[in-house]
Scaffold this motif. Structure first.
Motif, PDB file in Angstrom:
ATOM      1  N   GLY A 275       0.793  -1.219   0.000  1.00  0.00           N
ATOM      2  CA  GLY A 275       0.000   0.000   0.000  1.00  0.00           C
ATOM      3  C   GLY A 275       0.826   1.269   0.000  1.00  0.00           C
ATOM      4  O   GLY A 275       0.287   2.365   0.145  1.00  0.00           O
ATOM      5  N   ILE A 276       2.144   1.159  -0.149  1.00  0.00           N
ATOM      6  CA  ILE A 276       3.011   2.328  -0.230  1.00  0.00           C
ATOM      7  C   ILE A 276       3.223   2.653  -1.706  1.00  0.00           C
ATOM      8  O   ILE A 276       3.498   1.769  -2.508  1.00  0.00           O
ATOM      9  N   SER A 277       3.111   3.921  -2.057  1.00  0.00           N
ATOM     10  CA  SER A 277       3.277   4.328  -3.450  1.00  0.00           C
ATOM     11  C   SER A 277       4.388   5.356  -3.582  1.00  0.00           C
ATOM     12  O   SER A 277       4.808   5.985  -2.596  1.00  0.00           O
ATOM     13  N   ARG A 278       4.863   5.512  -4.789  1.00  0.00           N
ATOM     14  CA  ARG A 278       5.919   6.491  -5.076  1.00  0.00           C
ATOM     15  C   ARG A 278       5.481   7.889  -4.686  1.00  0.00           C
ATOM     16  O   ARG A 278       6.295   8.700  -4.213  1.00  0.00           O
ATOM     17  N   ASP A 279       4.209   8.211  -4.855  1.00  0.00           N
ATOM     18  CA  ASP A 279       3.720   9.564  -4.568  1.00  0.00           C
ATOM     19  C   ASP A 279       3.841   9.932  -3.095  1.00  0.00           C
ATOM     20  O   ASP A 279       3.808  11.114  -2.747  1.00  0.00           O
TER      21      ASP A 279
ATOM     22  N   ASP B 242      10.350   3.800   7.768  1.00  0.00           N
ATOM     23  CA  ASP B 242      10.068   3.409   9.155  1.00  0.00           C
ATOM     24  C   ASP B 242       9.035   4.353   9.779  1.00  0.00           C
ATOM     25  O   ASP B 242       8.074   3.914  10.430  1.00  0.00           O
ATOM     26  N   GLY B 243       9.237   5.661   9.591  1.00  0.00           N
ATOM     27  CA  GLY B 243       8.299   6.629  10.152  1.00  0.00           C
ATOM     28  C   GLY B 243       6.935   6.564   9.492  1.00  0.00           C
ATOM     29  O   GLY B 243       5.897   6.699  10.158  1.00  0.00           O
ATOM     30  N   HIS B 244       6.932   6.336   8.176  1.00  0.00           N
ATOM     31  CA  HIS B 244       5.678   6.262   7.428  1.00  0.00           C
ATOM     32  C   HIS B 244       4.830   5.085   7.897  1.00  0.00           C
ATOM     33  O   HIS B 244       3.606   5.232   8.098  1.00  0.00           O
ATOM     34  N   ILE B 245       5.452   3.937   8.083  1.00  0.00           N
ATOM     35  CA  ILE B 245       4.735   2.754   8.557  1.00  0.00           C
ATOM     36  C   ILE B 245       4.157   3.004   9.946  1.00  0.00           C
ATOM     37  O   ILE B 245       3.004   2.673  10.237  1.00  0.00           O
ATOM     38  N   HIS B 246       4.939   3.603  10.831  1.00  0.00           N
ATOM     39  CA  HIS B 246       4.460   3.886  12.184  1.00  0.00           C
ATOM     40  C   HIS B 246       3.278   4.848  12.153  1.00  0.00           C
ATOM     41  O   HIS B 246       2.281   4.653  12.871  1.00  0.00           O
ATOM     42  N   ASP B 247       3.367   5.899  11.330  1.00  0.00           N
ATOM     43  CA  ASP B 247       2.272   6.868  11.235  1.00  0.00           C
ATOM     44  C   ASP B 247       0.998   6.214  10.707  1.00  0.00           C
ATOM     45  O   ASP B 247      -0.102   6.485  11.205  1.00  0.00           O
ATOM     46  N   ARG B 248       1.142   5.369   9.694  1.00  0.00           N
ATOM     47  CA  ARG B 248      -0.035   4.685   9.138  1.00  0.00           C
ATOM     48  C   ARG B 248      -0.674   3.777  10.174  1.00  0.00           C
ATOM     49  O   ARG B 248      -1.901   3.718  10.298  1.00  0.00           O
ATOM     50  N   LEU B 249       0.151   3.052  10.914  1.00  0.00           N
ATOM     51  CA  LEU B 249      -0.372   2.158  11.945  1.00  0.00           C
ATOM     52  C   LEU B 249      -1.155   2.948  12.984  1.00  0.00           C
ATOM     53  O   LEU B 249      -2.266   2.558  13.375  1.00  0.00           O
TER      54      LEU B 249
END
Length: 220
Positions: free
Chosen positions: A112-116, A185-192
């Motif tokens: 679910g992670i995209s280049r954008d 790492d930060g992006h995954i934590h924020d999404r969670l």
């Protein structure tokens, strides 16, 4: 406590009883469990979309952990001008590029992670990694960082064939790769965090996710 049946198991907090064994419970327990079951099913219907997002995110978490470890190994690997050191850099770079690219595949295996979602100043670095994956590491295609050929020498007695290989890589990985690892790492934590907060708002229940101490290699 010893389990009465191989279908029943327990951990430090709960005893787990499969639904097919409910019929053997006393009526007062059966009624209580059936009520709890229906409550859970109602909550799951309300939370279905966010739970699917959580499942996709769960696929990304082990990959980002592997990515940070591979980068740590790449960063700390001793390098000198030996064949072994060259092969170790090539091995670790391959692992980094392939692991990173797994986060951006499409289809049911995607995270679910995209280049954008990548910061603008890191998108070219991202594109370079994906190109490396496609044209150097996933296939024996052509990439500017690698080349091979043969040289043929002839004298009156024999033809001598010599393999020629040109291999380029960033020793220890590119500096920008560390920025990408930290961003992911930060992006995954924020999404969670956002998913768990939405689930709480929709269902009225607390939703928690186990979080342990950061591995020793994080931030090194």
């Amino acid at each position: 406590m010893t389990n009465a049946s191989p279908l029943v198991w327990e951990d430090d907090e709960y005893v787990y009883i499969p639904e097919e064994l409910f019929q053997h419970l006393p009526p007062e327990y059966l009624e209580r469990f059936e009520t709890r079951k229906h409550q859970g099913e109602d909550v799951l219907r309300i939370a279905d979309t966010d739970i699917k997002s959580l499942v996709r995110l769960a696929k990304a978490i082990p990959t980002t952990s592997s990515l940070s470890y591979v980068f740590h190994r790449l960063r700390t690997a001793k390098f000198d001008l030996t064949a072994e050191a060259l092969m170790e850099q090539e091995m670790l770079t391959t692992a980094f590029v392939v692991t990173y690219s797994k986060l951006f595949i499409s289809g049911s295996g995607g995270s679910g992670i995209s280049r954008d979602q990548i910061p603008l100043h890191l998108r070219q670095v991202h594109d370079d990694i994906i190109e490396l994956r496609h044209n150097r590491y996933a296939h024996n295609g052509s990439h500017t960082s690698i080349g091979s050929g043969i040289q043929i020498d002839f004298d009156d007695a024999e033809f001598r064939v010599t393999l020629q290989v040109n291999m380029g890589f960033h020793v220890g990985g590119r500096d920008e790769w560390e920025q990408l690892v930290r961003f992911l790492d930060g992006h995954i934590h924020d999404r969670l965090t956002k998913i768990l907060n939405r689930l709480k708002a929709k269902t009225g229940y607390e939703w928690t996710f186990p979080v342990g101490p950061a591995p020793d290699w994080i931030g090194k």
